[in-house]
Write a protein that holds these residues in place. Structure first.
Motif, PDB file in Angstrom:
ATOM      1  N   ASN A 115      27.817   1.735  11.191  1.00  0.00           N
ATOM      2  CA  ASN A 115      27.256   0.909  10.116  1.00  0.00           C
ATOM      3  C   ASN A 115      25.760   0.665  10.299  1.00  0.00           C
ATOM      4  O   ASN A 115      25.198  -0.220   9.654  1.00  0.00           O
ATOM      5  N   ARG A 116      25.142   1.459  11.170  1.00  0.00           N
ATOM      6  CA  ARG A 116      23.679   1.463  11.363  1.00  0.00           C
ATOM      7  C   ARG A 116      23.130   0.116  11.809  1.00  0.00           C
ATOM      8  O   ARG A 116      21.965  -0.194  11.571  1.00  0.00           O
ATOM      9  N   LYS A 117      23.937  -0.677  12.493  1.00  0.00           N
ATOM     10  CA  LYS A 117      23.487  -1.997  12.917  1.00  0.00           C
ATOM     11  C   LYS A 117      22.715  -1.955  14.223  1.00  0.00           C
ATOM     12  O   LYS A 117      22.055  -2.937  14.587  1.00  0.00           O
ATOM     13  N   ILE A 118      22.809  -0.840  14.960  1.00  0.00           N
ATOM     14  CA  ILE A 118      22.064  -0.711  16.213  1.00  0.00           C
ATOM     15  C   ILE A 118      21.150   0.513  16.167  1.00  0.00           C
ATOM     16  O   ILE A 118      20.818   1.096  17.190  1.00  0.00           O
ATOM     17  N   LYS A 119      20.762   0.894  14.968  1.00  0.00           N
ATOM     18  CA  LYS A 119      19.869   2.037  14.781  1.00  0.00           C
ATOM     19  C   LYS A 119      18.496   1.550  14.338  1.00  0.00           C
ATOM     20  O   LYS A 119      18.379   0.804  13.362  1.00  0.00           O
ATOM     21  N   TRP A 120      17.458   1.957  15.039  1.00  0.00           N
ATOM     22  CA  TRP A 120      16.104   1.662  14.575  1.00  0.00           C
ATOM     23  C   TRP A 120      15.846   2.422  13.293  1.00  0.00           C
ATOM     24  O   TRP A 120      16.153   3.605  13.186  1.00  0.00           O
ATOM     25  N   ARG A 121      15.232   1.751  12.314  1.00  0.00           N
ATOM     26  CA  ARG A 121      15.218   2.269  10.949  1.00  0.00           C
ATOM     27  C   ARG A 121      13.900   2.945  10.555  1.00  0.00           C
ATOM     28  O   ARG A 121      13.570   3.028   9.372  1.00  0.00           O
ATOM     29  N   GLY A 122      13.174   3.453  11.535  1.00  0.00           N
ATOM     30  CA  GLY A 122      11.891   4.075  11.233  1.00  0.00           C
ATOM     31  C   GLY A 122      11.984   5.215  10.236  1.00  0.00           C
ATOM     32  O   GLY A 122      11.138   5.343   9.340  1.00  0.00           O
ATOM     33  N   GLN A 123      13.021   6.051  10.367  1.00  0.00           N
ATOM     34  CA  GLN A 123      13.130   7.182   9.450  1.00  0.00           C
ATOM     35  C   GLN A 123      13.396   6.714   8.028  1.00  0.00           C
ATOM     36  O   GLN A 123      12.850   7.273   7.066  1.00  0.00           O
ATOM     37  N   GLU A 124      14.222   5.681   7.878  1.00  0.00           N
ATOM     38  CA  GLU A 124      14.446   5.130   6.543  1.00  0.00           C
ATOM     39  C   GLU A 124      13.154   4.573   5.942  1.00  0.00           C
ATOM     40  O   GLU A 124      12.895   4.718   4.744  1.00  0.00           O
ATOM     41  N   ILE A 125      12.334   3.947   6.792  1.00  0.00           N
ATOM     42  CA  ILE A 125      11.051   3.414   6.314  1.00  0.00           C
ATOM     43  C   ILE A 125      10.177   4.544   5.776  1.00  0.00           C
ATOM     44  O   ILE A 125       9.595   4.450   4.682  1.00  0.00           O
ATOM     45  N   ASN A 167      16.908  -6.811  12.756  1.00  0.00           N
ATOM     46  CA  ASN A 167      17.562  -5.737  12.024  1.00  0.00           C
ATOM     47  C   ASN A 167      16.937  -4.364  12.288  1.00  0.00           C
ATOM     48  O   ASN A 167      17.243  -3.397  11.592  1.00  0.00           O
ATOM     49  N   LEU A 168      16.050  -4.310  13.293  1.00  0.00           N
ATOM     50  CA  LEU A 168      15.508  -3.046  13.803  1.00  0.00           C
ATOM     51  C   LEU A 168      14.749  -2.259  12.742  1.00  0.00           C
ATOM     52  O   LEU A 168      14.716  -1.030  12.775  1.00  0.00           O
ATOM     53  N   VAL A 169      14.135  -2.977  11.798  1.00  0.00           N
ATOM     54  CA  VAL A 169      13.321  -2.322  10.778  1.00  0.00           C
ATOM     55  C   VAL A 169      12.007  -1.848  11.396  1.00  0.00           C
ATOM     56  O   VAL A 169      11.515  -0.757  11.092  1.00  0.00           O
ATOM     57  N   ALA A 170      11.442  -2.655  12.297  1.00  0.00           N
ATOM     58  CA  ALA A 170      10.197  -2.297  12.967  1.00  0.00           C
ATOM     59  C   ALA A 170      10.032  -3.207  14.184  1.00  0.00           C
ATOM     60  O   ALA A 170      10.668  -4.263  14.285  1.00  0.00           O
ATOM     61  N   PHE A 171       9.177  -2.787  15.103  1.00  0.00           N
ATOM     62  CA  PHE A 171       8.828  -3.616  16.252  1.00  0.00           C
ATOM     63  C   PHE A 171       7.547  -4.366  15.904  1.00  0.00           C
ATOM     64  O   PHE A 171       6.607  -3.782  15.370  1.00  0.00           O
ATOM     65  N   ALA A 172       7.517  -5.651  16.214  1.00  0.00           N
ATOM     66  CA  ALA A 172       6.394  -6.488  15.788  1.00  0.00           C
ATOM     67  C   ALA A 172       5.493  -6.851  16.963  1.00  0.00           C
ATOM     68  O   ALA A 172       5.970  -7.270  18.019  1.00  0.00           O
ATOM     69  N   PHE A 173       4.186  -6.675  16.764  1.00  0.00           N
ATOM     70  CA  PHE A 173       3.173  -7.163  17.685  1.00  0.00           C
ATOM     71  C   PHE A 173       2.497  -8.369  17.040  1.00  0.00           C
ATOM     72  O   PHE A 173       1.957  -8.264  15.936  1.00  0.00           O
ATOM     73  N   ARG A 174       2.515  -9.489  17.738  1.00  0.00           N
ATOM     74  CA  ARG A 174       1.940 -10.724  17.203  1.00  0.00           C
ATOM     75  C   ARG A 174       0.502 -10.874  17.687  1.00  0.00           C
ATOM     76  O   ARG A 174       0.256 -10.871  18.898  1.00  0.00           O
ATOM     77  N   GLU A 175      -0.416 -11.029  16.752  1.00  0.00           N
ATOM     78  CA  GLU A 175      -1.810 -11.269  17.077  1.00  0.00           C
ATOM     79  C   GLU A 175      -2.250 -12.610  16.496  1.00  0.00           C
ATOM     80  O   GLU A 175      -1.485 -13.245  15.765  1.00  0.00           O
ATOM     81  N   ASP A 176      -3.454 -13.039  16.833  1.00  0.00           N
ATOM     82  CA  ASP A 176      -3.902 -14.374  16.416  1.00  0.00           C
ATOM     83  C   ASP A 176      -3.939 -14.530  14.898  1.00  0.00           C
ATOM     84  O   ASP A 176      -3.560 -15.574  14.369  1.00  0.00           O
ATOM     85  N   ASN A 177      -4.395 -13.487  14.219  1.00  0.00           N
ATOM     86  CA  ASN A 177      -4.597 -13.625  12.770  1.00  0.00           C
ATOM     87  C   ASN A 177      -3.706 -12.721  11.936  1.00  0.00           C
ATOM     88  O   ASN A 177      -3.834 -12.687  10.706  1.00  0.00           O
ATOM     89  N   PHE A 181       3.386  -4.389  12.397  1.00  0.00           N
ATOM     90  CA  PHE A 181       4.737  -3.833  12.426  1.00  0.00           C
ATOM     91  C   PHE A 181       4.668  -2.335  12.724  1.00  0.00           C
ATOM     92  O   PHE A 181       3.926  -1.607  12.065  1.00  0.00           O
ATOM     93  N   VAL A 182       5.441  -1.900  13.700  1.00  0.00           N
ATOM     94  CA  VAL A 182       5.487  -0.481  14.084  1.00  0.00           C
ATOM     95  C   VAL A 182       6.871   0.064  13.754  1.00  0.00           C
ATOM     96  O   VAL A 182       7.853  -0.306  14.411  1.00  0.00           O
ATOM     97  N   PRO A 183       6.998   0.921  12.735  1.00  0.00           N
ATOM     98  CA  PRO A 183       8.305   1.550  12.464  1.00  0.00           C
ATOM     99  C   PRO A 183       8.696   2.446  13.644  1.00  0.00           C
ATOM    100  O   PRO A 183       7.906   3.297  14.071  1.00  0.00           O
ATOM    101  N   VAL A 184       9.883   2.223  14.170  1.00  0.00           N
ATOM    102  CA  VAL A 184      10.326   2.940  15.370  1.00  0.00           C
ATOM    103  C   VAL A 184      11.409   3.944  14.999  1.00  0.00           C
ATOM    104  O   VAL A 184      12.434   3.572  14.415  1.00  0.00           O
TER     105      VAL A 184
END
Length: 271
Positions: A115-125, A167-177, A181-184
């Motif tokens: 059910n794609r619940k543990i799949k990183w969704r970069g290709q779908e993006i 939901n593994l849509v992307a990996f997030a890097f938090r910056e000050d401003n 988002f990095v699609p994986v």
């Protein structure tokens, strides 16, 4: 709904090679050192690889990884209990409980996987970003592009980041401003999860700052996963618009529609 795939398929040989490799590893170890040692050796491998889903759960809070980690841990317990149970049947009671738990978590893991619940969704993006683009032309340039404007509060952004990460849509890097988002792509997540990648500078990314400005960068490596040389400016704009759309859905509490859009592509859950 029929649509033309615009990204290249990934080889699925690893799905076959992994179990075959474990079988040869077990039989080879048994042939040299005996079956008890082979059980311990395979169990040790499963104990080691169970670290990956547990770390994935810790970093993403995706409960599917917890289930996979428990399955691998129960395989470890079955393996290290098997030699004693084979030698003395009176020791079989404990291993029976481990086997039941192993099969239960295996079925649960299979459900999560299919059910794609543990799949990183970069290709779908990338597929969704490419879907509206018909123009072609190799005009790739290695620089970030402005890709739109939106409105977002910090509270809305925090909620969006939590959803995108869990939901593994992307990996997030938090910056000050801003948030980046990095699609994986599937199979490319471990460097992010284990902190081996400290930044996103060599990756495809979508940045949304707290003033609503959206910026997109697509690497040449990711550009080459498309079957055609899609118009690069349009692709960057479409990727930015896709995340703006996802953000708007999150702000209105309709995150399930994001998952529905990705699932509607019906890409393989195993790739």
């Amino acid at each position: 709904m029929f649509y033309e795939r615009k990204t290249k398929d990934k080889s699925l040989w690893h799905i076959v090679l992994y179990p075959i490799g474990f079988i040869f590893y077990f039989l080879g170890t048994a042939g040299i050192f005996g079956f008890p040692t082979a059980f311990y050796a395979v169990g040790g491998v499963f104990l080691l690889i169970s670290v990956i889903p547990f770390v994935s759960f810790w970093r993403t809070r995706n409960a599917g990884f917890l289930v996979v980690g428990l399955f691998q841990f129960f395989v470890f317990l079955v393996c290290i209990s098997a030699p004693a149970a084979i030698e003395d049947k009176s020791n079989a009671g404990m291993i029976l409980g481990f086997i039941i738990a192993m099969y239960a978590t295996m079925l649960m893991s299979g459900y999560q996987l299919l059910n794609r619940k543990i799949k990183w969704r970069g290709q779908e993006i990338f597929e969704l970003a490419a879907m509206p683009i018909e123009d072609v032309g190799n005009n790739y340039t290695a620089r970030p592009r402005p890709a739109g404007q939106t409105k977002v509060s910090k509270t809305e952004m925090i909620r969006f980041v939590d959803f995108i990460t869990t939901n593994l849509v992307a990996f997030a890097f938090r910056e000050d401003n801003r948030i980046v988002f990095v699609p994986v792509l599937p199979g490319k997540d471990n460097p992010y999860l284990f902190g081996l990648k400290k930044n996103y500078l060599e990756d495809t990314w979508i940045a949304i700052d707290y003033d609503g400005k959206v910026t997109v960068n697509i690497t040449e490596k990711d550009y080459l996963i498309f079957k055609q040389d899609l118009d690069f400016d349009q692709l960057c704009e479409s990727l930015g618009n896709l995340f703006i759309e996802f953000l708007e859905l999150s702000k209105s509490g309709q995150e399930s529609k994001i998952i529905d859009r990705m699932n509607a592509l019906r890409l393989s859950p195993l790739s």
